[in-house]
Motif scaffolding. Structure first.
Motif, PDB file in Angstrom:
ATOM      1  N   ARG A 126       0.825  -1.204   0.000  1.00  0.00           N
ATOM      2  CA  ARG A 126       0.000   0.000   0.000  1.00  0.00           C
ATOM      3  C   ARG A 126       0.864   1.260   0.000  1.00  0.00           C
ATOM      4  NH1 ARG A 126      -4.054   3.016   4.240  1.00  0.00           N
ATOM      5  NH2 ARG A 126      -4.280   4.726   2.820  1.00  0.00           N
ATOM      6  N   ILE A 127       1.908   1.262   0.828  1.00  0.00           N
ATOM      7  CA  ILE A 127       2.782   2.429   0.905  1.00  0.00           C
ATOM      8  C   ILE A 127       3.495   2.663  -0.422  1.00  0.00           C
ATOM      9  CG2 ILE A 127       4.705   3.482   2.133  1.00  0.00           C
ATOM     10  CD1 ILE A 127       2.057   3.026   3.726  1.00  0.00           C
ATOM     11  N   GLU A 128       3.809   1.590  -1.145  1.00  0.00           N
ATOM     12  CA  GLU A 128       4.598   1.715  -2.375  1.00  0.00           C
ATOM     13  C   GLU A 128       3.861   2.494  -3.460  1.00  0.00           C
ATOM     14  OE1 GLU A 128       7.978  -1.045  -4.447  1.00  0.00           O
ATOM     15  OE2 GLU A 128       6.183  -2.036  -3.675  1.00  0.00           O
ATOM     16  N   TRP A 129       2.555   2.667  -3.300  1.00  0.00           N
ATOM     17  CA  TRP A 129       1.793   3.463  -4.266  1.00  0.00           C
ATOM     18  C   TRP A 129       2.251   4.922  -4.329  1.00  0.00           C
ATOM     19  CZ3 TRP A 129      -1.809   2.950  -8.069  1.00  0.00           C
ATOM     20  CH2 TRP A 129      -2.307   1.665  -8.292  1.00  0.00           C
ATOM     21  N   ILE A 130       3.012   5.374  -3.352  1.00  0.00           N
ATOM     22  CA  ILE A 130       3.530   6.746  -3.436  1.00  0.00           C
ATOM     23  C   ILE A 130       4.444   6.898  -4.643  1.00  0.00           C
ATOM     24  CG2 ILE A 130       3.307   7.134  -0.953  1.00  0.00           C
ATOM     25  CD1 ILE A 130       6.313   6.752  -0.670  1.00  0.00           C
ATOM     26  N   LYS A 131       5.098   5.816  -5.055  1.00  0.00           N
ATOM     27  CA  LYS A 131       5.951   5.882  -6.249  1.00  0.00           C
ATOM     28  C   LYS A 131       5.103   6.123  -7.496  1.00  0.00           C
ATOM     29  CE  LYS A 131       9.187   2.397  -4.419  1.00  0.00           C
ATOM     30  NZ  LYS A 131       9.810   1.089  -4.719  1.00  0.00           N
ATOM     31  N   PHE A 132       3.972   5.432  -7.581  1.00  0.00           N
ATOM     32  CA  PHE A 132       3.057   5.596  -8.710  1.00  0.00           C
ATOM     33  C   PHE A 132       2.611   7.049  -8.804  1.00  0.00           C
ATOM     34  CE2 PHE A 132      -1.247   5.769 -10.416  1.00  0.00           C
ATOM     35  CZ  PHE A 132      -1.205   4.935 -11.528  1.00  0.00           C
ATOM     36  N   ALA A 133       2.163   7.598  -7.667  1.00  0.00           N
ATOM     37  CA  ALA A 133       1.686   8.979  -7.662  1.00  0.00           C
ATOM     38  C   ALA A 133       2.795   9.947  -8.041  1.00  0.00           C
ATOM     39  CB  ALA A 133       1.121   9.320  -6.283  1.00  0.00           C
ATOM     40  N   ALA A 134       3.954   9.785  -7.429  1.00  0.00           N
ATOM     41  CA  ALA A 134       5.043  10.739  -7.646  1.00  0.00           C
ATOM     42  C   ALA A 134       5.552  10.717  -9.079  1.00  0.00           C
ATOM     43  CB  ALA A 134       6.191  10.447  -6.684  1.00  0.00           C
ATOM     44  N   ALA A 135       5.447   9.572  -9.758  1.00  0.00           N
ATOM     45  CA  ALA A 135       5.928   9.480 -11.139  1.00  0.00           C
ATOM     46  C   ALA A 135       5.219  10.481 -12.045  1.00  0.00           C
ATOM     47  CB  ALA A 135       5.749   8.062 -11.664  1.00  0.00           C
ATOM     48  N   PHE A 136       3.955  10.800 -11.738  1.00  0.00           N
ATOM     49  CA  PHE A 136       3.207  11.768 -12.545  1.00  0.00           C
ATOM     50  C   PHE A 136       3.706  13.195 -12.327  1.00  0.00           C
ATOM     51  CE2 PHE A 136       0.471   8.143 -12.822  1.00  0.00           C
ATOM     52  CZ  PHE A 136      -0.187   8.265 -14.037  1.00  0.00           C
ATOM     53  N   GLU A 180      11.017   7.317  -3.467  1.00  0.00           N
ATOM     54  CA  GLU A 180      11.799   6.078  -3.349  1.00  0.00           C
ATOM     55  C   GLU A 180      12.604   6.081  -2.054  1.00  0.00           C
ATOM     56  OE1 GLU A 180      13.464   2.429  -3.897  1.00  0.00           O
ATOM     57  OE2 GLU A 180      11.864   3.285  -5.109  1.00  0.00           O
ATOM     58  N   ASP A 181      13.230   7.202  -1.747  1.00  0.00           N
ATOM     59  CA  ASP A 181      13.989   7.310  -0.497  1.00  0.00           C
ATOM     60  C   ASP A 181      13.065   7.179   0.716  1.00  0.00           C
ATOM     61  OD1 ASP A 181      16.317   7.620  -1.887  1.00  0.00           O
ATOM     62  OD2 ASP A 181      16.487   9.774  -1.570  1.00  0.00           O
ATOM     63  N   TYR A 182      11.902   7.808   0.634  1.00  0.00           N
ATOM     64  CA  TYR A 182      10.917   7.733   1.728  1.00  0.00           C
ATOM     65  C   TYR A 182      10.464   6.297   1.936  1.00  0.00           C
ATOM     66  CZ  TYR A 182       6.628   8.852   4.346  1.00  0.00           C
ATOM     67  OH  TYR A 182       5.629   8.922   5.292  1.00  0.00           O
ATOM     68  N   PHE A 183      10.215   5.604   0.831  1.00  0.00           N
ATOM     69  CA  PHE A 183       9.783   4.216   0.895  1.00  0.00           C
ATOM     70  C   PHE A 183      10.869   3.338   1.516  1.00  0.00           C
ATOM     71  CE2 PHE A 183       9.598  -0.014  -1.058  1.00  0.00           C
ATOM     72  CZ  PHE A 183       8.327  -0.407  -0.659  1.00  0.00           C
TER      73      PHE A 183
END
Length: 418
Positions: free
Chosen positions: A235-245, A255-258
């Motif tokens: 669930r947390i890894e979805w931040i990468k999906f959002a940030a890519a936009f 990525e660093d946060y994750f």
């Protein structure tokens, strides 16, 4: 209760101590490959949180074997999440993402050449105008990054989601972000007036209808099934999906946060490794309107976290991740004798025994109520799952094993009922 520790291999992948290094990059050369296996074989006097890849609180040949078997998985940009795919080609000016319904997008930097990926929709990034149906993952990622350029792009969301972000709520008050209605029923005129580059929808059946309607209006949509991820880290890894936009820089920061979150999770696993006492735990919600308990199946990330953090979820025999209501008799049969009760509650603060018994007087007969191990979430707990996943995981660790984590009197997102 004693039981054999069963932790999936993927759940135990190493998070290196230095932020910015790839997961599994033991020798810190910027890549994950056989060289890291060789390095680990030759060097055992490295920090525990770097070399203990299987989180058994020691560095030995078992870690070398584990790394050898799994370094191919470790090098992938998405490790835990199962409902989206991501393939960064930032050096070439683009990133490929595939959402939860298989919709493929090429996120293209200004001036970069279109790679002409078949059946992919091109989105110029950083995206300029987006609309989202839930708080997570886009608004939560903006809050994590705390970057004005991210907030500037969120032009519409349901008011409840906007209110969960103090910064975005100020944008709303200033007329820079629009309330598009409810998560189950949006105002299409408002969305059309925004003229968004893309609208992000969740997994509800109502969102299927929204998707079709928005397509008829010529508006690009994407689907995120964040809450269907079978692991908390997924669930947390979805931040990468959002940030890519929002582009490469934002992606790298998430990525660093994750990775930081991953490291904290592994440290918890090491601390509970080898415990002999596994308290029985029930994690549940209670419907104010049905007056019934609700639970998720054993494969849901809440319940996996209970099991991974040294507890034993009492409904481990109920498969899957789906939510379901139980009749009181069935629920009471097990929950009444559980060592720990964790209630997720949406309708206001519940801090005292009197507050709790106002929800259901039968809680007075529960073992956890009598022994002081009954906990109730803050109403906005779901916001902090992604906004502060380290603090959220630590709450779970303290509720399950307070003796290992300095007690349970300083929880951040749950109340200990006294």
């Amino acid at each position: 209760m004693k039981k054999t520790i069963m932790i999936s291999l993927v759940a135990l992948i190493l998070m290196p101590i230095s932020m910015g290094y790839k997961i599994g990059d033991i020798n810190h050369d910027g890549s994950v490959d056989i060289a890291d296996v060789v390095y680990l074989f030759k060097h055992r006097n490295i920090p525990l949180d770097e070399g203990d890849v299987n989180c058994d609180n020691s560095i030995d040949i078992a870690d070398v074997v584990y790394l050898f078997k799994n370094y191919d998985e470790m090098r992938k940009p998405v490790v835990f999440a199962e409902t989206f795919q991501l393939e960064p080609h930032w050096d070439e000016g683009y990133c490929i993402v595939v959402d939860s319904k298989g919709n493929k997008f090429v996120l293209l930097k200004e001036g970069a050449s279109n790679p002409n990926i078949p059946n992919a929709k091109v989105i110029n990034i950083p995206v300029q105008k987006l609309v989202t149906i839930f708080y997570s993952p886009f608004i939560s990622t903006a809050d994590i990054l705390n970057d004005t350029s991210c907030y500037d792009t969120i032009k519409g969301a349901p008011l409840y989601a906007i209110k969960n972000s103090p910064t975005l709520y100020k944008y709303y008050e200033d007329g820079k972000c629009v309330d598009i209605g409810k998560s189950s029923s949006i105002d299409y005129e408002k969305v059309t007036a925004i003229d968004p580059n893309i609208v992000f929808l969740g997994d509800w059946s109502a969102h299927d209808e929204m998707e079709e309607k928005l397509k008829e209006l010529g508006i690009t949509t994407s689907r995120f099934y964040t809450y269907k991820e079978p692991t908390f880290m997924g669930r947390i890894e979805w931040i990468k999906f959002a940030a890519a936009f929002w582009g490469e820089d934002k992606y790298n920061k998430t990525e660093d946060y994750f990775q930081k979150t991953w490291k904290a999770r592994n440290n918890i696993l090491r601390k509970v490794y080898g415990v002999q006492n596994y308290p029985t735990v029930v994690d549940f919600s209670w419907s104010k309107y049905k007056n019934l308990p609700g639970i998720y199946g054993a494969q849901h990330y809440y319940n996996k976290m209970v099991n991974n953090f040294g507890g034993e979820y009492i409904f481990n025999d109920i498969p899957g991740t789906s939510f379901q209501y139980l009749d009181k008799e069935t629920f009471y049969e097990r929950a009444m004798n559980a060592d720990v009760c964790i209630l997720r509650w949406f309708y206001g603060d519940v801090k005292t025994k009197e507050d709790l018994l106002a929800i259901n007087p039968d809680f007075a007969n529960f073992k956890a109520f009598k022994n002081g191990r009954f906990y109730v979430s803050h109403p906005d707990y779901y916001v902090w799952e992604t906004k502060d996943p380290i603090g959220y995981m630590m709450d779970f660790a303290k509720m399950i094993h307070p003796e290992l984590f300095g007690g349970d009197d300083d929880l951040k997102y749950y109340y200990k009922i006294k």
